[in-house]
Design an enzyme around this catalytic site. Structure first.
Site, PDB file in Angstrom:
ATOM      1  N   LYS A 128       1.057   0.326  -0.418  1.00 12.39           N
ATOM      2  CA  LYS A 128       1.525   2.437  -0.030  1.00 12.39           C
ATOM      3  C   LYS A 128       1.932   2.643   1.101  1.00 12.39           C
ATOM      4  O   LYS A 128       3.114   3.590   0.760  1.00 12.39           O
ATOM      5  CB  LYS A 128       0.127   2.659   0.073  1.00 12.39           C
ATOM      6  N   TRP A 142     -12.995  -0.206  -5.088  1.00 14.04           N
ATOM      7  CA  TRP A 142     -11.649  -0.152  -5.734  1.00 14.04           C
ATOM      8  C   TRP A 142     -11.964  -1.142  -7.847  1.00 14.04           C
ATOM      9  O   TRP A 142     -12.668  -2.129  -6.800  1.00 14.04           O
ATOM     10  CB  TRP A 142     -10.539  -0.749  -5.449  1.00 14.04           C
ATOM     11  N   ASP A 193     -10.844  -4.066   4.256  1.00 10.16           N
ATOM     12  CA  ASP A 193      -9.850  -3.713   3.369  1.00 10.16           C
ATOM     13  C   ASP A 193      -8.636  -2.721   3.666  1.00 10.16           C
ATOM     14  O   ASP A 193      -9.373  -1.337   3.583  1.00 10.16           O
ATOM     15  CB  ASP A 193     -10.189  -3.896   2.276  1.00 10.16           C
TER      16      ASP A 193
HETATM   17  N1  PGU Z   1      -7.494  -2.777  -1.936  1.00  9.57           N
HETATM   18  C1  PGU Z   1      -7.607  -1.646  -2.397  1.00  9.57           C
HETATM   19  C2  PGU Z   1      -8.483  -1.015  -1.426  1.00  9.57           C
HETATM   20  C3  PGU Z   1      -6.271  -0.903  -3.022  1.00  9.57           C
HETATM   21  O1  PGU Z   1      -7.032   0.262  -3.747  1.00  9.57           O
HETATM   22  C4  PGU Z   1      -5.719  -1.293  -3.710  1.00  9.57           C
HETATM   23  C5  PGU Z   1      -3.963  -1.213  -5.021  1.00  9.57           C
HETATM   24  C6  PGU Z   1      -5.294  -2.673  -3.056  1.00  9.57           C
HETATM   25  C7  PGU Z   1      -6.650  -3.030  -2.368  1.00  9.57           C
HETATM   26  C8  PGU Z   1      -4.062  -4.007  -3.789  1.00  9.57           C
HETATM   27  O2  PGU Z   1      -3.474  -3.360  -3.811  1.00  9.57           O
HETATM   28  P1  PGU Z   1      -1.694  -4.294  -3.196  1.00  9.57           P
HETATM   29  O3  PGU Z   1      -0.759  -3.447  -4.069  1.00  9.57           O
HETATM   30  O4  PGU Z   1      -2.065  -5.318  -3.462  1.00  9.57           O
HETATM   31  O5  PGU Z   1      -1.640  -4.676  -1.855  1.00  9.57           O
HETATM   32  N2  PGU Z   1      -4.902  -0.167  -5.480  1.00  9.57           N
HETATM   33  C9  PGU Z   1      -3.893   0.850  -6.390  1.00  9.57           C
HETATM   34  C10 PGU Z   1      -3.029   0.551  -6.813  1.00  9.57           C
HETATM   35  C11 PGU Z   1      -3.162  -0.666  -8.179  1.00  9.57           C
HETATM   36  C12 PGU Z   1      -4.264  -0.951  -8.099  1.00  9.57           C
HETATM   37  O6  PGU Z   1      -5.234  -1.418  -9.057  1.00  9.57           O
HETATM   38  O7  PGU Z   1      -3.937  -2.477  -8.092  1.00  9.57           O
HETATM   39  C13 PGU Z   1      -5.335   1.858  -7.048  1.00  9.57           C
HETATM   40  O8  PGU Z   1      -4.291   2.697  -7.816  1.00  9.57           O
HETATM   41  O9  PGU Z   1      -6.209   1.877  -6.751  1.00  9.57           O
END
Ligand code: PGU
Length: 464
Positions: free
Chosen positions: A309, A192, A273
């Site tokens: 999510k 990510w 994570d």
């Molecule tokens: N860790 C991972 C692996 C994630 O994919 C995401 C969110 C988070 C943590 C953090 O999400 P929080 O909303 O802070 O709990 N990834 C999504 C959402 C958009 C973003 O980049 O924040 C995504 O689309 O990859």
């Protein structure tokens, strides 16, 4: 004086260079004009001229000349580009956010019920303690490790409510920077995108371990193990607890055992994570099995959790950082330091999302309902996965094997499209996705699968 002269020709006549440079030494930027005006208004300079000088200084000379334009965020910026597109065919597969079959945002029924319960109770809006809502912290660690976990019963888990997954990761990164300065975190390649920002901003060095093998469109397990083995002892290893983002490829249970072996042998610390608990398999317990395996071995681990999510609480910013320690004494000290780090950053966390989670997880009826709703959400995603695979296989006459789409799990599919091909998806087909070739199937409906398959096949074969 060039900048001031450029600002206005007329008022410059009443300012003498030496006066201004004196002012500049004492005050920088906009304060120059203010201080100068204050002093001069009681002496010879006319007020009218002074105000014009101030205007000139305030409007034309910025202290922020050296601030460069930041690039759009590779994930959240995609939503901005999507909004700006007026074409009816447009599709947002950028951000990992669940949509209904009508492509509308979804508020879970259990969330609405929990909010009603909160209204009925007449919950107040007092500050929370720095570590967060006690009922939330209890619920979140139980959801992660299971209700009867030894580590929890022995008081070995330091849990602090965080600003969702991101904020929890950031707090842990600050802790690592403070207590293990210079120690590196290993992150998967790819990962990510925000992981790198989080560790960079916290001043924590990081390096990558191999994870994705484009040849097999699967896990490069040998490479992963070799790179983790080669890490300096004491390093932290960031692992996606389930539903790896962006690849959708998770280690098997046997591979998790081997990863734990190496981490244990090499005296490393796992940092999980967990942003998708329940979204990989549809089961909350199964999706926490990687973390539980490490904890059952008595290993000390960090775990960041997010409810964005699985409870659809994206905007509530609710999550937690858990540090499982080998003694309750260590857990107490670690927690005290996490709180100390949180206090000057954001003081204490928001209450609303914490109450929702506490009410859902802590209430057996709502908890069961939540599980059904999560099965529904993950089931819908599995449905579009299958439909997309069927459409891709039907459209692509070359016989290419698209079955990796079915093998990937969670919200995403890692299509293998490169940057230019991904750009073609947006520019020609109005399908918005991240430039690494990731599409969020949570933002796709069954009825749009055929259009998406056409776009992928076109981009894959017609753009190099
Ligand atoms: N860790 C991972 C692996 C994630 O994919 C995401 C969110 C988070 C943590 C953090 O999400 P929080 O909303 O802070 O709990 N990834 C999504 C959402 C958009 C973003 O980049 O924040 C995504 O689309 O990859």
């Amino acid at each position: 004086m060039a900048t001031f002269a450029a600002a206005s020709a007329k008022p410059m006549a009443v300012i003498d260079n030496s006066q201004l440079s004196l002012c500049q030494k004492k005050f920088d930027g906009l304060r120059v004009g203010y201080a100068f005006a204050k002093r001069k208004s009681s002496s010879s300079l006319k007020v009218k001229s002074v105000s014009r000088i101030n205007m000139a200084l305030a409007t034309d000379v910025s202290r922020f000349e050296g601030v460069t334009m930041a690039p759009p965020d590779p994930i959240l910026g995609v939503s901005e580009a999507f909004k700006a597109d007026t074409n009816d065919l447009k599709l947002n597969l950028g951000v990992g956010a669940y949509r209904t079959e009508d492509l509308q945002p979804y508020v879970l029924n259990v969330v609405k019920k929990a909010e009603n319960m909160m209204l009925e109770k007449g919950e107040n809006k007092e500050y929370l303690p720095i570590e967060g809502l006690a009922a939330f912290n209890k619920a979140t660690v139980e959801l992660l490790l299971g209700a009867d976990n030894d580590a929890t019963k022995q008081g070995r888990v330091a849990t602090v409510q965080g600003l969702s997954g991101t904020g929890s990761l950031r707090l842990a990164a600050a802790f690592i920077q403070r207590y293990f300065p210079g120690v590196q975190v290993l992150i998967s390649s790819p990962t990510w995108g925000n992981h790198k920002n989080i560790f960079n901003d916290a001043g924590v060095p990081w390096s990558e371990y191999r994870y994705y093998d484009p040849k097999t469109v699967g896990l490069d397990f040998e490479g992963m193990i070799a790179d983790i083995k080669a890490a300096p002892s004491g390093s932290f290893v960031l692992l996606h607890g389930c539903a790896h983002n962006p690849t959708g490829i998770d280690p098997t249970p046997e591979q998790w055992e081997k990863i734990a072996d190496v981490i244990q042998e090499k005296d490393l610390t796992a940092f999980f994570d967990v942003a998708y608990q329940g979204f990989a398999s549809g089961s909350l317990d199964e999706d926490a099995s990687s973390v539980r395996l490490f904890v059952a071995r008595g290993m000390e681990v960090f775990v960041a959790q997010s409810y964005s999510k699985n409870l659809g609480l994206y905007a509530e910013r609710i999550g937690a950082i858990n540090v499982v320690c080998s003694s309750s004494d260590a857990a107490i000290r670690v927690k005290s330091q996490l709180k100390r780090l949180a206090r000057p950053m954001y003081s204490n966390p928001p209450v609303h999302g914490a109450q929702i989670v506490a009410n859902v997880v802590g209430n057996p009826t709502l908890f069961d309902e939540w599980k059904s709703e999560m099965e529904l959400m993950s089931g819908r995603i599995k449905g579009v996965r299958q439909r997309l695979y069927d459409n891709l296989s039907a459209k692509d006459k070359t016989g290419k094997d698209w079955s990796f789409v079915l093998r990937q799990i969670g919200m995403f599919s890692f299509t293998g499209l490169n940057k230019a091909q991904s750009e073609n998806m947006s520019n020609k087909w109005h399908i918005y996705m991240t430039k690494d070739g990731r599409i969020s199937l949570a933002g796709l409906s069954l009825s749009k699968c055929e259009y998406l398959a056409d776009a992928i096949v076109d981009s894959y074969y017609n753009v190099s």
